[in-house]
Design a protein around this motif. Structure first.
Motif, PDB file in Angstrom:
ATOM      1  N   ASN A  11     -18.726 -16.181   2.227  1.00 27.48           N
ATOM      2  CA  ASN A  11     -17.443 -16.719   2.694  1.00 27.48           C
ATOM      3  C   ASN A  11     -17.127 -18.033   1.994  1.00 27.48           C
ATOM      4  OD1 ASN A  11     -17.380 -14.550   4.419  1.00 27.48           O
ATOM      5  ND2 ASN A  11     -18.033 -15.712   6.204  1.00 27.48           N
ATOM      6  N   SER A  12     -15.853 -18.321   1.832  1.00 28.71           N
ATOM      7  CA  SER A  12     -15.397 -19.514   1.142  1.00 28.71           C
ATOM      8  C   SER A  12     -15.502 -20.756   2.028  1.00 28.71           C
ATOM      9  CB  SER A  12     -13.941 -19.327   0.695  1.00 28.71           C
ATOM     10  OG  SER A  12     -13.386 -20.553   0.294  1.00 28.71           O
ATOM     11  N   ILE A  14     -14.088 -23.653   1.309  1.00 27.04           N
ATOM     12  CA  ILE A  14     -12.744 -24.256   1.350  1.00 27.04           C
ATOM     13  C   ILE A  14     -11.863 -23.534   2.373  1.00 27.04           C
ATOM     14  CG2 ILE A  14     -10.659 -24.794   0.016  1.00 27.04           C
ATOM     15  CD1 ILE A  14     -13.204 -26.493  -0.689  1.00 27.04           C
ATOM     16  N   GLU A  15     -11.905 -22.217   2.388  1.00 27.21           N
ATOM     17  CA  GLU A  15     -11.111 -21.473   3.380  1.00 27.21           C
ATOM     18  C   GLU A  15     -11.542 -21.836   4.796  1.00 27.21           C
ATOM     19  OE1 GLU A  15     -11.000 -17.238   2.719  1.00 27.21           O
ATOM     20  OE2 GLU A  15     -10.346 -17.495   0.638  1.00 27.21           O
ATOM     21  N   PHE A  16     -12.849 -21.992   5.008  1.00 29.05           N
ATOM     22  CA  PHE A  16     -13.338 -22.375   6.326  1.00 29.05           C
ATOM     23  C   PHE A  16     -12.803 -23.754   6.712  1.00 29.05           C
ATOM     24  CE2 PHE A  16     -16.557 -24.795   8.731  1.00 29.05           C
ATOM     25  CZ  PHE A  16     -16.457 -24.119   9.939  1.00 29.05           C
ATOM     26  N   GLU A  18     -10.184 -25.292   5.611  1.00 23.38           N
ATOM     27  CA  GLU A  18      -8.730 -25.239   5.791  1.00 23.38           C
ATOM     28  C   GLU A  18      -8.333 -24.667   7.156  1.00 23.38           C
ATOM     29  OE1 GLU A  18      -6.053 -26.427   4.033  1.00 23.38           O
ATOM     30  OE2 GLU A  18      -7.609 -27.495   2.940  1.00 23.38           O
ATOM     31  N   LYS A  19      -9.226 -23.936   7.808  1.00 22.18           N
ATOM     32  CA  LYS A  19      -8.937 -23.374   9.133  1.00 22.18           C
ATOM     33  C   LYS A  19      -9.274 -24.330  10.274  1.00 22.18           C
ATOM     34  CE  LYS A  19      -9.452 -18.591   7.688  1.00 22.18           C
ATOM     35  NZ  LYS A  19     -10.307 -17.415   7.685  1.00 22.18           N
ATOM     36  N   ARG A  26     -10.547 -32.082   9.504  1.00 23.02           N
ATOM     37  CA  ARG A  26     -10.484 -31.408   8.198  1.00 23.02           C
ATOM     38  C   ARG A  26     -10.716 -32.429   7.076  1.00 23.02           C
ATOM     39  NH1 ARG A  26      -5.131 -29.478   7.648  1.00 23.02           N
ATOM     40  NH2 ARG A  26      -5.501 -28.610   9.697  1.00 23.02           N
TER      41      ARG A  26
END
Length: 142
Positions: A11-12, A14-16, A18-19, A26
């Protein structure tokens, strides 16, 4: 057979991050990402659904229980930010005395925000944890 929840995933990171709902949390996560990456030299990886880990080691306890874990890591959780350092090292306690506003659990150090702690001590905690675990578990380090 027992299945570990906390294992490295693809899993990314950065995506984590960003959530993460809180804008401030953040921002803190990105700051921690930079500090941990620079201090360890390792690329950040997701461990389980919510831990950002750096490096890895293979542990085996006297009980026979064994597995893999990140050398250090953090998680920007809703209540507090969890920091994961090695336990069992007396140098950790000496560093925590100069760390800033935090609480500790069995294996975690909790902070409300990065601004509450001394970033130089954070870097020392990261480096000390990595060194301690590499010495304690010399085989299976990455």
């Amino acid at each position: 057979m027992y299945e570990f929840k906390t294992k490295e995933t693809d899993n990314s990171v950065i995506e984590f991050i960003e959530k993460v709902e809180s804008v401030k949390k953040r921002q803190d996560a990105y700051q921690l990402l930079d500090l941990f990456t620079e201090a360890t030299g390792y690329e950040a990886k997701m461990w389980g659904p919510s831990i950002i880990g750096f490096g890895s080691y293979h542990y085996k306890y006297d009980s026979g229980h064994e597995g893999d874990a990140p050398l250090v890591g953090f998680s920007p959780r809703k209540a507090k930010i969890s920091l994961y350092f090695a336990t069992g090292d007396e140098k950790r306690e000496a560093l925590l005395a100069h760390f800033g506003k935090h609480t500790t659990g069995k294996a975690c150090v909790y902070i409300n925000k990065v601004a509450d702690v001394n970033p130089a001590v954070l870097v020392e905690l990261i480096k000390q944890s990595v060194q301690f675990l590499k010495e304690k578990y010399p085989e299976g380090n990455e």
